[in-house]
Motif scaffolding. Sequence first.
Motif, PDB file in Angstrom:
ATOM      1  N   PRO A   1      17.720  -5.113  11.217  1.00 45.06           N
ATOM      2  CA  PRO A   1      17.315  -3.620  11.056  1.00 45.06           C
ATOM      3  C   PRO A   1      18.304  -2.642  10.403  1.00 45.06           C
ATOM      4  O   PRO A   1      18.172  -1.503   9.900  1.00 45.06           O
ATOM      5  CB  PRO A   1      17.168  -3.332  12.394  1.00 45.06           C
ATOM      6  N   GLU A   2      19.881  -2.950  10.651  1.00 42.61           N
ATOM      7  CA  GLU A   2      20.923  -2.031  10.128  1.00 42.61           C
ATOM      8  C   GLU A   2      20.914  -2.153   8.679  1.00 42.61           C
ATOM      9  O   GLU A   2      21.405  -1.273   8.028  1.00 42.61           O
ATOM     10  CB  GLU A   2      22.244  -2.672  10.669  1.00 42.61           C
ATOM     11  N   TRP A   3      20.172  -3.195   8.087  1.00 42.77           N
ATOM     12  CA  TRP A   3      20.003  -3.115   6.517  1.00 42.77           C
ATOM     13  C   TRP A   3      19.076  -2.159   5.876  1.00 42.77           C
ATOM     14  O   TRP A   3      19.318  -1.689   4.661  1.00 42.77           O
ATOM     15  CB  TRP A   3      19.577  -4.709   5.974  1.00 42.77           C
ATOM     16  N   ARG A   4      18.014  -1.955   6.786  1.00 45.91           N
ATOM     17  CA  ARG A   4      16.826  -1.243   6.102  1.00 45.91           C
ATOM     18  C   ARG A   4      17.161   0.009   5.370  1.00 45.91           C
ATOM     19  O   ARG A   4      16.711   0.329   4.205  1.00 45.91           O
ATOM     20  CB  ARG A   4      15.795  -0.884   7.172  1.00 45.91           C
ATOM     21  N   PRO A   5      17.914   0.913   5.765  1.00 47.53           N
ATOM     22  CA  PRO A   5      18.273   2.068   5.068  1.00 47.53           C
ATOM     23  C   PRO A   5      18.899   1.829   3.744  1.00 47.53           C
ATOM     24  O   PRO A   5      18.713   2.908   2.750  1.00 47.53           O
ATOM     25  CB  PRO A   5      19.199   2.998   5.763  1.00 47.53           C
ATOM     26  N   TYR A   6      19.339   0.869   3.366  1.00 45.55           N
ATOM     27  CA  TYR A   6      20.088   0.591   2.273  1.00 45.55           C
ATOM     28  C   TYR A   6      19.087  -0.189   1.134  1.00 45.55           C
ATOM     29  O   TYR A   6      19.534  -0.379  -0.082  1.00 45.55           O
ATOM     30  CB  TYR A   6      21.234  -0.434   2.149  1.00 45.55           C
TER      31      TYR A   6
ATOM     32  N   PHE B   1      38.959 -11.819  12.220  1.00 46.30           N
ATOM     33  CA  PHE B   1      38.534 -10.925  11.363  1.00 46.30           C
ATOM     34  C   PHE B   1      37.097 -10.277  11.910  1.00 46.30           C
ATOM     35  O   PHE B   1      36.456 -11.221  12.369  1.00 46.30           O
ATOM     36  CB  PHE B   1      38.128 -11.617   9.883  1.00 46.30           C
ATOM     37  N   GLU B   2      36.806  -9.185  11.897  1.00 44.18           N
ATOM     38  CA  GLU B   2      35.418  -8.552  12.198  1.00 44.18           C
ATOM     39  C   GLU B   2      34.631  -9.072  11.225  1.00 44.18           C
ATOM     40  O   GLU B   2      34.738  -8.878  10.145  1.00 44.18           O
ATOM     41  CB  GLU B   2      35.736  -7.128  12.442  1.00 44.18           C
ATOM     42  N   VAL B   3      33.466  -9.608  11.700  1.00 46.64           N
ATOM     43  CA  VAL B   3      32.407  -9.824  10.758  1.00 46.64           C
ATOM     44  C   VAL B   3      31.631  -8.686  10.342  1.00 46.64           C
ATOM     45  O   VAL B   3      31.129  -8.202  11.041  1.00 46.64           O
ATOM     46  CB  VAL B   3      31.495 -11.023  11.180  1.00 46.64           C
ATOM     47  N   PRO B   4      31.644  -8.622   8.930  1.00 46.10           N
ATOM     48  CA  PRO B   4      30.649  -7.510   8.588  1.00 46.10           C
ATOM     49  C   PRO B   4      29.102  -7.669   8.320  1.00 46.10           C
ATOM     50  O   PRO B   4      29.040  -8.995   8.283  1.00 46.10           O
ATOM     51  CB  PRO B   4      31.412  -7.102   7.292  1.00 46.10           C
ATOM     52  N   SER B   5      28.313  -6.745   8.505  1.00 47.61           N
ATOM     53  CA  SER B   5      27.072  -7.001   8.275  1.00 47.61           C
ATOM     54  C   SER B   5      26.558  -6.298   6.870  1.00 47.61           C
ATOM     55  O   SER B   5      25.858  -6.769   6.203  1.00 47.61           O
ATOM     56  CB  SER B   5      26.152  -6.357   9.590  1.00 47.61           C
ATOM     57  N   ILE B   6      27.282  -5.343   6.560  1.00 45.60           N
ATOM     58  CA  ILE B   6      27.123  -4.585   5.369  1.00 45.60           C
ATOM     59  C   ILE B   6      28.537  -4.128   4.746  1.00 45.60           C
ATOM     60  O   ILE B   6      29.244  -3.524   5.411  1.00 45.60           O
ATOM     61  CB  ILE B   6      26.229  -3.200   5.558  1.00 45.60           C
TER      62      ILE B   6
ATOM     63  N   LEU C   1      15.503 -10.041   0.441  1.00 51.93           N
ATOM     64  CA  LEU C   1      16.049  -8.871   1.050  1.00 51.93           C
ATOM     65  C   LEU C   1      14.935  -8.303   2.123  1.00 51.93           C
ATOM     66  O   LEU C   1      15.471  -8.006   3.313  1.00 51.93           O
ATOM     67  CB  LEU C   1      16.476  -7.725   0.091  1.00 51.93           C
ATOM     68  N   HIS C   2      13.670  -8.242   1.694  1.00 53.02           N
ATOM     69  CA  HIS C   2      12.923  -7.630   2.699  1.00 53.02           C
ATOM     70  C   HIS C   2      12.700  -8.641   3.792  1.00 53.02           C
ATOM     71  O   HIS C   2      12.420  -8.294   5.053  1.00 53.02           O
ATOM     72  CB  HIS C   2      11.554  -7.312   1.776  1.00 53.02           C
TER      73      HIS C   2
ATOM     74  N   ALA D   1      21.979  -1.865  -3.163  1.00 53.19           N
ATOM     75  CA  ALA D   1      21.794  -3.202  -2.614  1.00 53.19           C
ATOM     76  C   ALA D   1      21.912  -4.332  -3.919  1.00 53.19           C
ATOM     77  O   ALA D   1      21.026  -3.998  -4.666  1.00 53.19           O
ATOM     78  CB  ALA D   1      20.704  -3.450  -1.837  1.00 53.19           C
ATOM     79  N   LEU D   2      22.942  -4.697  -4.044  1.00 48.53           N
ATOM     80  CA  LEU D   2      22.807  -5.881  -4.896  1.00 48.53           C
ATOM     81  C   LEU D   2      22.664  -7.344  -4.438  1.00 48.53           C
ATOM     82  O   LEU D   2      22.199  -8.015  -5.213  1.00 48.53           O
ATOM     83  CB  LEU D   2      24.563  -6.197  -5.095  1.00 48.53           C
ATOM     84  N   GLY D   3      22.525  -7.710  -3.204  1.00 51.40           N
ATOM     85  CA  GLY D   3      22.143  -8.995  -2.720  1.00 51.40           C
ATOM     86  C   GLY D   3      22.649  -9.402  -1.444  1.00 51.40           C
ATOM     87  O   GLY D   3      23.236  -8.365  -0.781  1.00 51.40           O
ATOM     88  N   THR D   4      23.032 -10.405  -1.262  1.00 54.52           N
ATOM     89  CA  THR D   4      23.707 -10.960   0.081  1.00 54.52           C
ATOM     90  C   THR D   4      24.652 -11.927  -0.208  1.00 54.52           C
ATOM     91  O   THR D   4      24.630 -12.622  -1.431  1.00 54.52           O
ATOM     92  CB  THR D   4      22.589 -11.627   1.121  1.00 54.52           C
ATOM     93  N   VAL D   5      25.439 -12.213   0.456  1.00 56.17           N
ATOM     94  CA  VAL D   5      26.650 -13.074   0.606  1.00 56.17           C
ATOM     95  C   VAL D   5      26.890 -13.830   1.936  1.00 56.17           C
ATOM     96  O   VAL D   5      26.438 -13.188   2.749  1.00 56.17           O
ATOM     97  CB  VAL D   5      28.019 -12.471  -0.056  1.00 56.17           C
TER      98      VAL D   5
END
Length: 184
Positions: free
Chosen positions: A167-172, A52-57, A159-160, A16-20
Amino acid sequence: MVFSRRVLLLNASYEALGTVDVPRAVRLVYKRTAETIVRDGTRVLRSQHFTFEVPSIIRLVEYVDVRRRRRGQAGKQRQRILMRDRMRCQYCGVRGTLFDLTLDHIMPRSRGGRTEAENLCAACIVCNQRKGDRTPDEARMPLLASPSALRYGLDRAVLHHFALTRPEWRPYLFLDADAEINVA
Ligand SMILES: [Zn+2]
C-alpha cells in the motif's frame, strides 16, 4: 525472505520507474545514487559488518531521462508487448514467435492511433493484413484481450499487481507518464 522483496524505484522527479530487488536497492542507496523514501517496515539486511535498513521505496538522486533511454529500447518494447500478449495473435489466437508475430495498431495510425502500449497488440501477419486500416469493429475482428488488460500492460501491470500488497507504493504509481513506445 528479505532478498525476494521488491523495492519501488522512483526517478528524481518521483515518477515510478519500476522495481529492483533488495540487494540492488541497498547498493544504490549505499553508493548514494538513490535515497530511501520509505522503509520496508523494520526489515534489515545484515552482512558481517553492516546492517542496512531495507527500503520499500527509493528515489534516484539524479534525474534519468527515461524517454530517451526507452527510445533506444524499441526492440525490447516490441518483445515486451508480444510477451504481454503471451505470444498470441490478439485477433485469431494463433500462437506465434518473436519472429513471425507483428505489432498491430488497434486504432490504425492513419486514423490517429498512437504508438503506445495500449494501442498495440500482437497480431499474426494474416490478421494484420486482413485488418488493414480498419478498427477492430469495422473489420469485425474483436480483440481477445480486454482493453483494460492492454491499458495496464507492461510494467504498469506488474506495478499494479505489487500495489495490492504494498500500500505504501500506491501514491507513487499514478505519476508515471505513459512511456512512449517507438515501433518502426
Ligand atoms: Zn491472427
